[in-house]
Each structure stands twice: as C-alpha cells, then as structure tokens.
Write a protein that holds these residues in place. Structure first.
Motif, mmCIF file in Angstrom:
data_model
loop_
_atom_site.group_PDB
_atom_site.id
_atom_site.type_symbol
_atom_site.label_atom_id
_atom_site.label_comp_id
_atom_site.label_asym_id
_atom_site.label_seq_id
_atom_site.Cartn_x
_atom_site.Cartn_y
_atom_site.Cartn_z
ATOM 1 N N GLN A 182 0.812 -1.214 0.000
ATOM 2 C CA GLN A 182 0.000 0.000 0.000
ATOM 3 C C GLN A 182 0.847 1.267 0.000
ATOM 4 N N VAL A 183 2.166 1.108 -0.021
ATOM 5 C CA VAL A 183 3.047 2.281 -0.038
ATOM 6 C C VAL A 183 2.899 3.019 -1.361
ATOM 7 N N ASP A 184 2.647 4.308 -1.276
ATOM 8 C CA ASP A 184 2.507 5.149 -2.467
ATOM 9 C C ASP A 184 3.840 5.208 -3.206
ATOM 10 N N GLY B 76 -0.147 -4.362 -18.270
ATOM 11 C CA GLY B 76 -0.424 -2.939 -18.428
ATOM 12 C C GLY B 76 -1.889 -2.666 -18.700
ATOM 13 N N GLN B 77 -2.526 -3.516 -19.482
ATOM 14 C CA GLN B 77 -3.945 -3.357 -19.787
ATOM 15 C C GLN B 77 -4.781 -3.514 -18.513
ATOM 16 N N LEU B 78 -4.420 -4.492 -17.680
ATOM 17 C CA LEU B 78 -5.131 -4.712 -16.434
ATOM 18 C C LEU B 78 -4.950 -3.528 -15.489
ATOM 19 N N ARG B 79 -3.738 -3.000 -15.411
ATOM 20 C CA ARG B 79 -3.490 -1.848 -14.548
ATOM 21 C C ARG B 79 -4.309 -0.636 -14.982
ATOM 22 N N ARG B 80 -4.413 -0.404 -16.279
ATOM 23 C CA ARG B 80 -5.189 0.752 -16.762
ATOM 24 C C ARG B 80 -6.665 0.595 -16.424
ATOM 25 N N PHE B 81 -7.177 -0.633 -16.548
ATOM 26 C CA PHE B 81 -8.577 -0.848 -16.212
ATOM 27 C C PHE B 81 -8.821 -0.612 -14.719
ATOM 28 N N LEU B 82 -7.907 -1.085 -13.873
ATOM 29 C CA LEU B 82 -8.081 -0.909 -12.431
ATOM 30 C C LEU B 82 -7.997 0.569 -12.040
ATOM 31 N N ALA B 83 -7.133 1.319 -12.720
ATOM 32 C CA ALA B 83 -7.067 2.755 -12.459
ATOM 33 C C ALA B 83 -8.408 3.410 -12.780
ATOM 34 N N GLY C 130 -2.034 -1.626 -5.808
ATOM 35 C CA GLY C 130 -0.799 -1.775 -5.044
ATOM 36 C C GLY C 130 -0.229 -3.173 -5.141
ATOM 37 N N PHE C 131 -1.114 -4.171 -5.121
ATOM 38 C CA PHE C 131 -0.661 -5.552 -5.255
ATOM 39 C C PHE C 131 0.062 -5.750 -6.579
ATOM 40 N N LEU C 132 -0.518 -5.247 -7.663
ATOM 41 C CA LEU C 132 0.104 -5.428 -8.979
ATOM 42 C C LEU C 132 1.396 -4.630 -9.096
ATOM 43 N N ASP C 133 1.428 -3.419 -8.534
ATOM 44 C CA ASP C 133 2.649 -2.605 -8.617
ATOM 45 C C ASP C 133 3.812 -3.272 -7.893
ATOM 46 N N TRP C 134 3.555 -3.761 -6.681
ATOM 47 C CA TRP C 134 4.630 -4.216 -5.820
ATOM 48 C C TRP C 134 4.948 -5.699 -5.944
ATOM 49 N N HIS D 170 18.003 0.759 -2.968
ATOM 50 C CA HIS D 170 19.161 -0.106 -2.702
ATOM 51 C C HIS D 170 18.721 -1.548 -2.474
ATOM 52 N N LEU D 171 17.433 -1.735 -2.184
ATOM 53 C CA LEU D 171 16.931 -3.073 -1.907
ATOM 54 C C LEU D 171 16.668 -3.887 -3.166
ATOM 55 N N GLY D 172 16.608 -3.269 -4.325
ATOM 56 C CA GLY D 172 16.345 -4.026 -5.538
ATOM 57 C C GLY D 172 16.181 -3.136 -6.742
ATOM 58 N N SER D 173 16.223 -3.753 -7.911
ATOM 59 C CA SER D 173 16.146 -2.993 -9.161
ATOM 60 C C SER D 173 14.712 -2.781 -9.620
ATOM 61 N N ASN D 174 13.746 -3.497 -9.036
ATOM 62 C CA ASN D 174 12.338 -3.233 -9.333
ATOM 63 C C ASN D 174 11.554 -3.327 -8.030
ATOM 64 N N LEU D 175 10.286 -2.950 -8.083
ATOM 65 C CA LEU D 175 9.498 -2.886 -6.860
ATOM 66 C C LEU D 175 9.325 -4.248 -6.215
ATOM 67 N N GLN D 176 9.200 -5.296 -7.021
ATOM 68 C CA GLN D 176 9.052 -6.637 -6.457
ATOM 69 C C GLN D 176 10.292 -7.024 -5.656
ATOM 70 N N GLN D 177 11.478 -6.735 -6.190
ATOM 71 C CA GLN D 177 12.706 -7.037 -5.456
ATOM 72 C C GLN D 177 12.814 -6.190 -4.193
ATOM 73 N N VAL D 178 12.428 -4.923 -4.292
ATOM 74 C CA VAL D 178 12.473 -4.045 -3.120
ATOM 75 C C VAL D 178 11.604 -4.619 -2.006
ATOM 76 N N LEU D 179 10.391 -5.008 -2.356
ATOM 77 C CA LEU D 179 9.476 -5.531 -1.343
ATOM 78 C C LEU D 179 10.001 -6.845 -0.761
ATOM 79 N N ASN D 180 10.450 -7.757 -1.622
ATOM 80 C CA ASN D 180 10.961 -9.042 -1.138
ATOM 81 C C ASN D 180 12.152 -8.855 -0.214
ATOM 82 N N ASN D 181 13.062 -7.979 -0.596
ATOM 83 C CA ASN D 181 14.270 -7.771 0.206
ATOM 84 C C ASN D 181 14.004 -6.952 1.457
ATOM 85 N N ALA D 182 12.901 -6.214 1.472
ATOM 86 C CA ALA D 182 12.551 -5.467 2.676
ATOM 87 C C ALA D 182 12.020 -6.387 3.764
#
Length: 813
Positions: A522-524, A624-631, A595-599, A532-544
């Motif tokens: 849910q982090v904006d 990307g299509q799914l994200r646009r619909f959810l927005a 947030g789930f899809l982003d992270w 520093h935790l990762g090169s994409n958001l998924q890696q950042v979250l996993n390493n956090a």
C-alpha cells in the motif's frame, strides 16, 4: 457407505427429563447469570453420549416469548442415505429428513434423542438445525448450532453430529499431552514462531497438504537427506501459528447455484400448511444438492457463528480429523515437538453474522462489520465455551486478534472502556485431552488506542502484558503499519527499537507478517523508496521483508519472541483476497489490486501461463492493460460513490473488452475471478524455484543461533547496548550483549551485532564501534555475500552494503 440409521429419530423422555432437571437446578441456583451461563454452555450443541444417545441444547432467546406455538419449533435432522464423496465439487445426495420437538425451558431448548448417526473419519453424520415459524412473516426460519464443531458444507448449512470423543481418544499425539507434569500445566512460550495461511502455504491448499509436508520434512531429517530452500524455510521453529481457521463469510450472490453449499430442491423446502398454520413436518427422503466449499479468504472475515469448527474449505476430506492429524504431526516431529497456535478473532464480526446469530450477540456496526456484545453474560459464556472447544483440538497457544476492539460503554463511568477482564479470561481457559489439562500461552495483538488519531506514537503495546506478565503482545515493529521498503525507515523507528531493547522481552518481534506485508503493497510510489533493496518494486518488497540485517537484529541480538511469515521467506505474493464477497467485492479489488500489482507482480510473472488464467480469459492479456482498467475502476468508484450500475456504464464506454458486455454482473464476476487468480498466485510453492539456497540457509542458521542462546530473549541489561550510527544516506545498528550472569568478564560468551539497516555502502571498523573491547573477534554468522577474513576482523575497514550484517563473539584480550 454410511452406517444404516435406525428407522426414525425420537426424543427419549427419561433422559431428556434428567437433562432438564440438571438445567433447572443451575437456573434456580444463587449463582450469577454469567456463572449459570458458563455451566449451561458446556452442554449446548450436540454430542454423542456413551449410551448411544445424542444430547442437544440450543440457546433460543428469540423463541422465549411464547408467541410461537411449540409445534412450530422443531429440530430438523438430515441423515445420509448414501455415501457422500467429499472430493466431489457437486453431487445430489439422498437424506432421510426427520423432525423432533425439543423441550423448551426458559431461553433454552433441550433434548436427548435416539437414532442420530455420528460422523467420523469415514462418514458424514446426521446434520441438524432448529426450525421455527416466524409469527411476523410466516417464513420458516433457522436457528443454527453456533457451538457446532463440524460444518462440512458451510455455516449456512446444518451442523454435523461428530464423534469427537473417538477422535480425541485415537489421536497420534496422546503421549505428548501425557508429558504435562501437573494439571493444569501452563504451556511455556516457544522461542520462535512460523506464521502460515493454510490455503497458500500448503502444497495442495488444505491442512492435509501441510501434514504431508511436515511428515516428509521429518522423514528427510531423520534420514539426513538434503532439503530444498523451500523446505528449509519451514524448519527451525518450535511453534506454528495458523491464520484464522474458523468459518468465514460465504458468497451470497442470489443466483440458484450460488445460494449455498447445501441446497434442498424447491419442492422439499419447509413450508407453511395453511390449514393447520404450522410447518409441514413429515419424515421422508429428500434430495439435497451438495457443493464442495470453495471459500478463499485470509481468515479474518469471521462470522463468530461456528467458531469452534474449522472452515470446511481448509479440509480436503471435510473431516475434523484432518486438523487433529496436522496438530499430531507437529507434536510428534522427530527433532522435537512443534507447538500449534490458533489465531482467534472474537473482537468483531462480519455483517453476515446478523443472519446467523440472534440479536443478543451483536451491538451494532463498526469499521469491520459488527461489534460483538461481550457484555451480555450469556453471549460471554458461549464465546468462552466456543473458544474452549476450538482450542481443545490440541492447540498449545492462542493469539487474540485486535485486543483494542474489545471495548464497551460503561454507564457507571460514562466512558468507553476496554474489556480487559474478558481478554484475560480468554487466557484462563483450561483445556483437557485424555485427562491431561493445560492452559495455553497467550499472545495479544493490541495497539490501543488504535485507530484513534496519533495512536502510532502513543501506543505502548504493554497494557495486557502488564496485567498478565506471562503473556506476550505484538510489538510496535510488527504491528500493521510497518514499511521497511522506505528510505530511512529504521532511523525513523529508532525510538521504537530502543523501546524493544529496554522492555521488549514479551513482545512478538520481527518484521514480516500477514499485516505488514500487505501494508508494504500500500506504499505510495511517490514516497521515498529505498531502491538499494532491488532494481524493481518486487525485489524491493521481497528484500525489505526477507532482510538479512533485520533478521540478524531480530534473531541474533534483540529481546522478544521472533515470528516469521512464510510468504516473506518464500518471497511469494500476498494480499487481502476473498471470493466470499458479492456486495463489496468490486470495491475491495479496486482498493487492493493496484498496489498488489505494482509491488508484487512483474510483466514476466503475469505472463506465466499458469498464473492469472481467469483474468486473461476476460480479455486482459497484458499486465499494463489490467493496470489501466483498475485505475479507471478506482476513478469510477469515487465519481459514482460506488454505484455499480453507473460504474458499469462508465467502464463500458471507456474500456473495450471484446469478450463480454460490461454490466454489473460482469463487474462482480471480474472481481471474483481476480480474487481467485490472486489467491492461486499467492501459493508459496509456485515461487519455490526462485529461492536462493544461501538466503534460506542463513535464515535457518539464525533460527538455530537463537535456539542455542535463549538468553537473547531477555531485555538488555544496563551493561549492554545497541547503538545507532546514522547519516542522511545510511543507517547502521551495532551493539554488544553478554551471556548472563553479566559481569563484563571478557571470558564470558557474548554476541556483537553490526547491521546495515539501509542506504549507501559504508565502511566500518570494529575497534571504532567497540572501543572498550580490547580482545579479538570470532565470526559467528555473516549475511550472504559478506565474506570476511581474519584481517578484516582484526582492524581493517569492513564495507557493509544495504541489508548486510554480521554476528561476532568477542574474544578475551
């Protein structure tokens, strides 16, 4: 095949009279209303007796006015006439339906009956509920057994009469309970806990899958066989905490095939006879459509009703034996018993509880659904009895969810107060199996005054520990609002870290759990993220949330009781998902999904053929299509104030989905199918091949490190320190502890921690961090990728990068 039931079911007059005499003696005693209710509650529900009869009792205050004619209050019993295959998704089964009139006494209905079939491991027993004719609507209504222990077809179906005594007498862990040295034994707290959500932690999605997993782990350990990183993540714990296993809300979509898991044919439904103005109640064979429960929920959307039972969607066999088998497997684990902790939710109920419980159970709406009326003495007694029966399946401990929700208006003080006496009473219940008694250890989640403004800074997380010194509370660094993926998080939380060092010995500690990992999604994205935790958001979250430095602090240095969440260790997605909601499903998806899809979902993960099949079938071929619909969905909810008709019109104009016409039904179907796809994607075993053996081995080494040094769980002594080295771009924690008795004698064993908690790489020198120590250092553990030589430890600078840590033993000079 089921056992052949007797020709009919009948009330046994003499045995029923004895039961009524017992109840009347209690009612006419000088005990308080609550004390009377505690005794009566022990014989509510249905149980098989040693003489082959069945004893049944219902609390029926809604039927106590005398307005309803006794002939229009009947016990309805369904006994299978053919074998039921619990594995079938859908089947029509013949039942013999019987009606029996129970005896009414005050606010209760009682009876002792002959002819009911006991369920067991092989067969489903007689199903039962109370029926009555509403004088207001002439509708035939239901009183279910809120204390029932088996509901194979959900809470909207009848309860099952089950042979619990035989189940308890043949369980495989009886010797475990016989090791209790006194009655009742107070179960001591474990040294660490693994938190599991059954549906997504089990290889097959059921308790049976977890049983098979732990049996296989035990077999491999006994034979010295190699373990995979995924298997390694389940080891090194002496307790397992399950997310709530009670029945949850059920999908009530209003369509015939979605009305429930237990459905009579229209011609077999109870009805009013206009001539007699009574319920048509003739014993006969009826056909019932049975659907296998397919509920998916994280467990906290409880209805309180049937809290002593297990959610049937967690049981591959639909048999209570499956839960007991799992507990027995833990208790008999070859390397030593693993304790089982239940997560109990009694502070709130979903709105569906209104359909299932009489009005005395609930006080009115709250932010979750309904407030539970713990202040009614009979409700209070029944809830405690419900808990006792649940825990008596063999649990060693309980975690009480949302202690801050147990509050009430006190007319004497004129204030809203916390119901601490009830919370303490939950921890006083004595359990018994085979004559052996025990009192489980207790964990409270209590962030009072949450959700009041400013709660995060003024919560002490100690209110209940001070009232019950042998209990534990969730500490501030594991409570819901924990976001270690942000820059400077640990420097910002330094005051809470200091509190943990000072008096955190009875806090549940760590970083990752079902609440915090969800909070991380849910982090904006505009907030300062620690890349520093990762090169994409998924890696950042996993390493956090699977972080070597945090783990080294938690297991290798800090006081308290560490807990890990398997999804963090397995680096698997996690979120608030449920296919049990028709009314708010679209809204929940709009709030949770972006947030789930982003992270947690990358385009590569979404593209995997086995994942998100339903959403892809609806026409969303790309992430990307799914994200646009959810927005767009989020926008339309705001613009229409969640008017589904207008939302469907807006979405239909803006997003061309070729596979269907977007209407309200389509929106609800989208929400449900998205939730089911997410549920499948969150199963940890789908992500096992991505694990790094070095990370899994390091985490296991830390767990063993803690097990070997139980004194680390105590608060820091005056001579011990944890220090902060912080500059705007980097946070370092370092400290030194000594094995008791602490004399500062350099020959005593100690543990030093140096942990990079976030930011740029920094060089550190041990002699500068610990100037009072004149001796050398022995390396105990280093995080993956951190390779140190004797020269490094002797004085050269050590370059630490984000999330790296080392544990050292000081040597005498």
């Amino acid at each position: 095949m089921p056992a052949t039931p007797p020709a009919s079911i009948e009330l046994v007059a003499g045995a029923t009279a004895e039961l009524l005499t017992w109840a009347e003696a209690i009612e006419s005693s000088d005990a308080t209303t609550f004390e009377k209710a505690r005794l009566l509650a022990t014989r509510l529900g249905a149980r098989g007796r040693a003489d082959g009869l069945t004893e049944i009792g219902f609390w029926t205050p809604e039927l106590s006015t005398g307005v309803i004619q006794p002939k229009n209050i009947v016990l309805e019993v369904f006994t299978p006439r053919q074998a039921i295959d619990p594995a079938l998704a859908d089947q029509e089964v013949r039942f013999r339906r019987d009606y029996v009139q129970l005896e009414k006494q005050g606010d209760y209905h009682w009876g002792v009956l002959r002819g009911l079939q006991l369920g067991n491991r092989e067969i489903i027993g007689s199903l039962y509920w109370l029926r009555y004719l509403s004088p207001e609507t002439n509708a035939v209504c239901i009183v279910g057994d809120c204390l029932g222990t088996s509901f194979p077809y959900g809470v909207y179906a009848p309860a099952e009469l089950y042979d619990l005594e035989s189940l308890q007498s043949t369980r495989a862990d009886l010797a475990y309970f016989q090791t209790h040295n006194e009655n009742p034994t107070v179960v001591p707290a474990p040294r660490n806990i693994l938190q599991l959500h059954i549906k997504t932690a089990s290889p097959n999605g059921y308790l049976s899958g977890l049983t098979t997993l732990f049996r296989e782990l035990g077999r491999k350990l006994s034979r010295g066989e190699n373990l995979s990183p995924a298997e390694t993540n389940f080891l090194g714990y002496d307790a397992v905490q399950l997310l709530p296993t009670e029945p949850t809300v059920e999908y009530r979509g209003g369509r015939p095939h979605e009305d429930g898991f237990f459905s009579l044919r229209d011609g077999d439904e109870e009805r009013l006879d206009p001539e007699t103005e009574g319920i048509v109640s003739e014993s006969a064979t009826v056909r019932v459509q049975l659907r296998r429960p397919d509920l998916q929920n994280w467990g906290y959307d409880v209805v309180i009703f049937a809290g002593a039972a297990t959610n049937p969607a967690l049981l591959e066999t639909l048999r209570p034996d499956e839960l007991v088998d799992f507990i027995a497997t833990l208790h008999t684990f070859p390397t030593g018993p693993i304790r089982l902790i239940y997560d109990l939710v009694y502070g709130h109920a979903d709105n569906q509880a209104i359909d299932l419980l009489n009005g005395r159970f609930l006080k009115g709406p709250n932010m979750y659904g309904q407030d539970v009326n713990h202040q009614n003495p009979v409700v209070r007694a029944i809830l405690l009895e419900m808990q006792r029966r649940k825990v008596n399946t063999g649990a060693d401990g309980i975690r009480i969810d949302g202690g801050q929700d147990f509050k009430f208006f006190n007319p004497i003080s004129g204030r809203v107060e916390y119901d601490d006496p009830y919370l303490l009473a939950m921890g006083d219940l004595v359990q018994e199996i085979g004559g052996d008694q025990w009192r489980p250890f207790v964990i409270y989640e209590d962030g009072r005054p949450w959700p009041a403004e400013g709660w995060e800074e003024i919560s002490t997380y100690r209110d209940l520990v001070e009232l019950r010194p042998d209990s534990y509370q969730w500490g501030p660094l594991i409570f819901a609002h924990n976001t270690p993926a942000l820059k400077g998080f640990w420097a910002h939380k330094w005051h809470r870290v200091c509190e943990k060092m000072q008096f955190g010995s009875h806090w549940i500690t760590g970083c990752g759990n079902h609440d915090t990992l969800r909070r991380g999604t849910q982090v904006d994205l505009n907030e300062p993220i620690n890349h520093h935790l990762g090169s994409n958001l998924q890696q950042v979250l996993n390493n956090a949330y699977d972080n070597p430095a945090i783990a080294a602090l938690t297991y290798g240095f800090a006081p308290g009781l560490p807990m890990d969440f398997i999804h963090c260790l397995m680096r698997a997605p996690w979120g608030f998902f449920r296919n049990t909601d028709d009314r708010y499903a679209v809204k929940v998806v709009a709030e949770e999904a972006p947030g789930f899809l982003d992270w947690q979902v990358t385009p590569e993960l979404f593209a995997e053929a086995a994942l998100f099949p339903r959403i892809k079938q609806l026409g969303f071929a790309e992430l990307g299509q799914l994200r646009r619909f959810l927005a767009l969905l989020v926008e339309t909810i705001t613009d229409t104030d969640y008017d589904l008709e207008r939302m469907a019109e807006h979405c239909a104009r803006a997003v061309p989905v070729e596979t269907a016409c977007i209407d309200v039904f389509w929106l609800k179907s989208f929400a449900r199918q998205f939730m089911e796809d997410v549920h499948e994607a969150c199963n940890v075993w789908l992500h096992a091949d991505r694990l790094q053996p070095t990370q899994a081995d390091f985490n296991l080494s830390l767990r063993r490190f803690r097990q070997a040094r139980p004194w680390l769980g105590d608060n820091l002594a005056p001579a011990e320190r944890l220090n902060l080295l912080a500059i705007p771009s980097t946070t370092i924690f370092y400290g030194l502890r000594w094995e008791p008795p602490i004399t500062m004698d350099p020959s005593r064993h100690g543990v030093a921690l140096v942990a990079h908690m976030g930011g740029e790489t920094m060089e550190v020198r041990l002699q500068e961090l610990f100037p009072s120590h004149c001796g050398g250092w022995q390396l105990l553990l280093a995080s993956p990728g951190l390779e140190l030589t004797a020269v490094d430890l002797a004085g050269d600078a050590i370059a630490l990068s984000d999330s790296q840590a080392l544990l050292l033993e000081p040597l005498a000079g």
